[in-house]
Design a protein around this motif. Structure first.
Motif, PDB file in Angstrom:
ATOM      1  N   SER A  59      -4.476 -24.168   2.300  1.00 28.14           N
ATOM      2  CA  SER A  59      -3.694 -24.371   0.977  1.00 28.14           C
ATOM      3  C   SER A  59      -3.622 -23.213   0.327  1.00 28.14           C
ATOM      4  O   SER A  59      -2.992 -23.141  -0.796  1.00 28.14           O
ATOM      5  N   ASN A  60      -4.525 -21.960   0.520  1.00 34.77           N
ATOM      6  CA  ASN A  60      -4.825 -20.978  -0.287  1.00 34.77           C
ATOM      7  C   ASN A  60      -4.993 -19.787   0.325  1.00 34.77           C
ATOM      8  O   ASN A  60      -5.375 -19.533   1.348  1.00 34.77           O
ATOM      9  N   GLY A  61      -4.856 -18.544  -0.462  1.00 36.29           N
ATOM     10  CA  GLY A  61      -4.989 -17.315   0.376  1.00 36.29           C
ATOM     11  C   GLY A  61      -5.043 -16.111  -1.176  1.00 36.29           C
ATOM     12  O   GLY A  61      -4.826 -16.527  -2.008  1.00 36.29           O
ATOM     13  N   ALA A  62      -5.833 -15.005  -0.860  1.00 40.08           N
ATOM     14  CA  ALA A  62      -6.024 -14.215  -1.675  1.00 40.08           C
ATOM     15  C   ALA A  62      -6.023 -12.581  -0.810  1.00 40.08           C
ATOM     16  O   ALA A  62      -6.482 -12.664   0.346  1.00 40.08           O
ATOM     17  N   ALA A  63      -5.398 -11.599  -1.500  1.00 39.27           N
ATOM     18  CA  ALA A  63      -5.479 -10.273  -0.787  1.00 39.27           C
ATOM     19  C   ALA A  63      -5.948  -9.273  -1.822  1.00 39.27           C
ATOM     20  O   ALA A  63      -5.443  -9.233  -3.064  1.00 39.27           O
ATOM     21  N   THR A  64      -6.234  -8.429  -1.375  1.00 35.52           N
ATOM     22  CA  THR A  64      -6.728  -7.088  -2.073  1.00 35.52           C
ATOM     23  C   THR A  64      -6.356  -5.611  -1.414  1.00 35.52           C
ATOM     24  O   THR A  64      -6.856  -5.585  -0.213  1.00 35.52           O
ATOM     25  N   ILE A  65      -5.554  -4.521  -2.155  1.00 37.34           N
ATOM     26  CA  ILE A  65      -5.416  -3.493  -1.351  1.00 37.34           C
ATOM     27  C   ILE A  65      -5.884  -2.296  -2.335  1.00 37.34           C
ATOM     28  O   ILE A  65      -5.610  -2.288  -3.579  1.00 37.34           O
ATOM     29  N   GLU A  66      -6.593  -1.455  -1.638  1.00 31.13           N
ATOM     30  CA  GLU A  66      -7.341  -0.255  -2.315  1.00 31.13           C
ATOM     31  C   GLU A  66      -6.815   0.953  -1.703  1.00 31.13           C
ATOM     32  O   GLU A  66      -6.635   1.056  -0.507  1.00 31.13           O
ATOM     33  N   ASP A  67      -6.565   1.855  -2.486  1.00 32.05           N
ATOM     34  CA  ASP A  67      -6.377   3.381  -2.199  1.00 32.05           C
ATOM     35  C   ASP A  67      -7.508   3.858  -1.585  1.00 32.05           C
ATOM     36  O   ASP A  67      -8.484   3.888  -2.398  1.00 32.05           O
ATOM     37  N   THR A  68      -7.743   4.254  -0.098  1.00 28.08           N
ATOM     38  CA  THR A  68      -8.839   4.889   0.343  1.00 28.08           C
ATOM     39  C   THR A  68      -9.544   5.886  -0.224  1.00 28.08           C
ATOM     40  O   THR A  68     -10.550   5.971  -0.521  1.00 28.08           O
ATOM     41  N   GLN A  69      -8.425   6.915  -0.869  1.00 29.24           N
ATOM     42  CA  GLN A  69      -9.147   8.225  -1.214  1.00 29.24           C
ATOM     43  C   GLN A  69      -9.710   8.199  -2.746  1.00 29.24           C
ATOM     44  O   GLN A  69     -10.767   8.946  -2.862  1.00 29.24           O
ATOM     45  N   THR A  70      -9.408   7.154  -3.473  1.00 28.29           N
ATOM     46  CA  THR A  70      -9.792   6.975  -4.987  1.00 28.29           C
ATOM     47  C   THR A  70     -10.628   5.848  -5.177  1.00 28.29           C
ATOM     48  O   THR A  70     -11.401   5.810  -6.072  1.00 28.29           O
ATOM     49  N   GLY A  71     -10.405   4.693  -4.227  1.00 29.80           N
ATOM     50  CA  GLY A  71     -11.038   3.393  -4.418  1.00 29.80           C
ATOM     51  C   GLY A  71     -10.237   2.606  -5.563  1.00 29.80           C
ATOM     52  O   GLY A  71     -10.852   1.533  -6.111  1.00 29.80           O
ATOM     53  N   GLN A  72      -9.243   2.960  -6.035  1.00 25.45           N
ATOM     54  CA  GLN A  72      -8.452   2.199  -6.863  1.00 25.45           C
ATOM     55  C   GLN A  72      -7.510   0.983  -6.323  1.00 25.45           C
ATOM     56  O   GLN A  72      -7.187   1.202  -5.329  1.00 25.45           O
ATOM     57  N   ILE A  73      -7.597  -0.023  -7.106  1.00 21.63           N
ATOM     58  CA  ILE A  73      -7.087  -1.225  -6.222  1.00 21.63           C
ATOM     59  C   ILE A  73      -5.357  -1.043  -6.746  1.00 21.63           C
ATOM     60  O   ILE A  73      -5.119  -1.101  -7.980  1.00 21.63           O
ATOM     61  N   VAL A  74      -4.527  -1.181  -5.803  1.00 24.01           N
ATOM     62  CA  VAL A  74      -3.166  -0.675  -6.111  1.00 24.01           C
ATOM     63  C   VAL A  74      -2.496  -1.978  -5.947  1.00 24.01           C
ATOM     64  O   VAL A  74      -1.273  -2.089  -6.267  1.00 24.01           O
ATOM     65  N   ALA A  75      -3.066  -3.023  -5.493  1.00 32.04           N
ATOM     66  CA  ALA A  75      -2.298  -4.416  -5.373  1.00 32.04           C
ATOM     67  C   ALA A  75      -3.553  -5.556  -5.189  1.00 32.04           C
ATOM     68  O   ALA A  75      -4.445  -5.404  -4.653  1.00 32.04           O
ATOM     69  N   LEU A  76      -2.991  -6.565  -5.810  1.00 30.75           N
ATOM     70  CA  LEU A  76      -4.084  -7.903  -5.705  1.00 30.75           C
ATOM     71  C   LEU A  76      -3.324  -9.143  -6.203  1.00 30.75           C
ATOM     72  O   LEU A  76      -2.720  -9.103  -7.041  1.00 30.75           O
ATOM     73  N   VAL A  77      -3.661  -9.999  -5.414  1.00 29.58           N
ATOM     74  CA  VAL A  77      -3.267 -11.482  -5.746  1.00 29.58           C
ATOM     75  C   VAL A  77      -4.652 -12.606  -5.463  1.00 29.58           C
ATOM     76  O   VAL A  77      -5.222 -12.338  -4.150  1.00 29.58           O
ATOM     77  N   GLY A  78      -4.772 -13.135  -6.461  1.00 32.83           N
ATOM     78  CA  GLY A  78      -6.165 -13.860  -6.328  1.00 32.83           C
ATOM     79  C   GLY A  78      -5.642 -15.337  -5.684  1.00 32.83           C
ATOM     80  O   GLY A  78      -6.643 -16.028  -5.635  1.00 32.83           O
ATOM     81  N   SER A  79      -4.411 -15.759  -5.525  1.00 31.50           N
ATOM     82  CA  SER A  79      -4.006 -16.977  -4.787  1.00 31.50           C
ATOM     83  C   SER A  79      -2.704 -16.918  -4.206  1.00 31.50           C
ATOM     84  O   SER A  79      -2.141 -15.703  -4.250  1.00 31.50           O
ATOM     85  N   ARG A  80      -2.153 -17.949  -3.607  1.00 25.94           N
ATOM     86  CA  ARG A  80      -1.040 -17.914  -3.161  1.00 25.94           C
ATOM     87  C   ARG A  80       0.147 -17.703  -3.813  1.00 25.94           C
ATOM     88  O   ARG A  80       1.222 -16.887  -3.621  1.00 25.94           O
ATOM     89  N   ASP A  81      -0.080 -18.145  -5.188  1.00 31.07           N
ATOM     90  CA  ASP A  81       0.876 -17.962  -6.080  1.00 31.07           C
ATOM     91  C   ASP A  81       0.582 -18.145  -7.536  1.00 31.07           C
ATOM     92  O   ASP A  81      -0.146 -19.034  -7.752  1.00 31.07           O
TER      93      ASP A  81
END
Length: 534
Positions: free
Chosen positions: A53-75
């Motif tokens: 029923s749910n999901g979450a995702a995180t995307i990090e820039d490799t070279q800097t460690g900066q989070i470029v996208a994040l969703v804490g739930s499906r919506d």
């Protein structure tokens, strides 16, 4: 998430007063793509079909460690838990943690054996060492497998052995190593509640997704850890800079060790779920599953490159079990988002180029197709010898194995660093722990009938009838005076002929050899006389 970070760093009173101008690390193009793909994935009904029923995702820039996208739930607008941030909640990561364990094992340890992707850590019963019943996801043991296969096929026992070796039986050193790589709070809840054991090496502790992604970023940065960040700069209402992101990093893993793990996880044809790559970009990937009462509860994927790291979780906010253990279930989201981020965003900004991969560190050795760090020595805990195999069953030859089926191959004998048991690593496809069960001593060899010779002038035709024994015939060779006049594959018995031209008178020797599919052979020799008048 940003507010919480700033409250910790600047103080609740500063954040509470407001008037701050905040520049975040989010890339709106990637963020929007991630939100769209996550919503679309749940709209397909596939998650509902397996009680996810749910999901979450995180995307990090490799070279800097900066989070470029994040969703804490499906919506974010989903009723009930849409505004809960599962990306910073404690969830067991399953087998995704194993990559961080083996990276430490590959590192150089004083007075200890060195390891590489080809080192064998046998997948066998170690309940007595573990202190409880320990099994793999399929309930089976794979025996003497190397670390590449152990990680690709997500075997539990080799990972536990690795942690045991690192910590001399204690789980604490490997957990500290995982924390140093960026998974800062891994096992923190368990530690506060009384402790953790070697199960930590196979994901039995809680982790925050953002921190797990950051630890994989350390692998992608070739062993350099950089704290993850969601804020680039903060200014107050007077224009004063209160916070500014700084590119700091520290080496926590040798680059050779990181490179070997990255290589293992980039394999495109092996592994538990086949190809886990991204169209248009070369990446590495690891999956994970956590259980509850022997039933799957959480599914994980971490997919990463020299440019970006993405982690995704699927499960239920109430921690109820789900209806599938296929931990690659979210690959449609990963593949779509990572392909877009690499080819449509990072490539256009010069942050990534097609085919980009890690520079191979000096010292990495390639031995029999496997990678080892510079401090590895082939003689450590292993030796080689030759064993005679049966080429049909690919098992050890016996006294019933015909000579034609025997082949001598070099195998590696390995002593397990924990159990001290000896295992034998044979070439791929061969089993040095079993004997030829294809051939039987009562097998009947192929048969050769009488050989006849006829001629028309100088041309002599050799004719012979052959028949199968226990096995179908497979090949025949006919020679005259040691010279082959027919050598071919056959698939049935019966009459076989060959023609040879002879100009001079004399006696000539004919030899017929027939072989069957099990490499049994039969040979018949005869002679005939030619005449000069012919």
């Amino acid at each position: 998430m940003v507010r919480n970070q700033l409250s910790k760093e600047l103080g609740e009173s500063v954040v509470g007063r407001g008037g701050l101008t905040i520049k975040t690390t989010l890339d709106w193009r990637i963020q929007e793509k991630l939100e769209t793909e996550m919503k679309a994935f749940f709209a397909t009904g596939r998650p509902d079909a397996v009680r996810i029923s749910n999901g979450a995702a995180t995307i990090e820039d490799t070279q800097t460690g900066q989070i470029v996208a994040l969703v804490g739930s499906r919506d974010f607008n989903h009723a009930g838990y849409g505004q809960d941030n599962a990306a910073v909640s404690y969830i067991q990561p399953g087998s995704t943690i194993k990559s961080l364990v083996f990276a430490q094992l590959f590192d150089k340890h004083d007075n200890k054996q060195a390891y590489g992707s080809g080192t064998v850590l046998s997948d066998d019963n170690i309940d007595s060492l573990y202190g409880a019943k320990l099994r793999n996801w399929d309930g089976k043991f794979m025996g003497g497998i190397n670390i590449r296969k152990a990680l690709s096929f997500s075997r539990n026992i080799p990972a536990v052995k690795a942690a045991y070796i690192i910590g001399n039986g204690s789980a604490k050193p490997v957990v500290e190593g995982i924390r140093n790589m960026g998974n800062t709070n891994y096992c923190r809840q368990e530690e506060n509640a009384g402790g953790y054991g070697l199960g930590a090496s196979i994901g039995a502790c809680g982790t925050k997704q953002t921190e797990l992604v950051n630890a994989y970023g350390t692998l992608a940065r070739m062993g350099v850890q950089k704290d993850s960040s969601s804020v680039i700069e903060v200014k107050n209402s007077q224009g004063e800079t209160l916070k500014k992101w700084k590119d700091d990093g520290k080496r926590v893993i040798d680059p050779q060790s990181a490179y070997i793990v990255n290589d293992i996880l980039s394999d495109r044809t092996t592994g538990l779920h086949g190809w886990m790559g991204v169209n248009g970009a070369r990446t590495s990937a690891k999956t994970g599953t956590s259980d509850k009462g022997s039933q799957p509860k959480d599914l994980w994927i971490v997919n990463y490159s020299p440019a970006l790291v993405m982690g995704i979780w699927l499960g239920n906010s109430d921690t109820s079990v789900i209806g599938t253990s296929a931990s690659n279930y979210a690959m449609p989201v990963v593949r779509s988002v990572m392909s877009f981020a690499h080819t449509q965003v990072y490539a256009k900004e010069g942050k990534w180029k097609s085919g980009q991969w890690y520079d191979r560190p000096n010292g990495v050795q390639t031995v029999d197709g496997e990678l080892y760090p510079s401090w590895w020595n082939k003689k450590q805990s292993q030796s080689s010898e030759k064993i005679t195999f049966d080429k049909v069953s690919k098992k050890k030859a016996t006294n019933c194995t015909p000579d034609g089926a025997k082949e001598e191959l070099e195998v590696t004998k390995i002593i397990d660093p924990l159990t001290k048991k000896e295992s034998i690593k044979a070439p791929d496809g061969y089993d040095a722990n079993a004997e030829d069960d294809t051939h039987k001593c009562e097998d009947v060899k192929p048969q050769i009938g009488a050989v006849s010779v006829s001629n028309s002038g100088k041309k002599y035709t050799i004719s012979v009838d052959v028949s199968a024994g226990t096995w179908e015939v497979a090949a025949i060779e006919i020679t005259v005076d040691g010279k082959s006049i027919k050598s071919s594959e056959i698939n049935t018995g019966g009459k076989q002929t060959a023609t040879v031209e002879i100009s001079s008178a004399g006696t000539h020797t004919v030899s017929v050899t027939v072989r069957d599919r099990a490499y049994y052979t039969a040979t018949s020799n005869s002679s005939f006389t030619s005449s000069s008048s012919d």
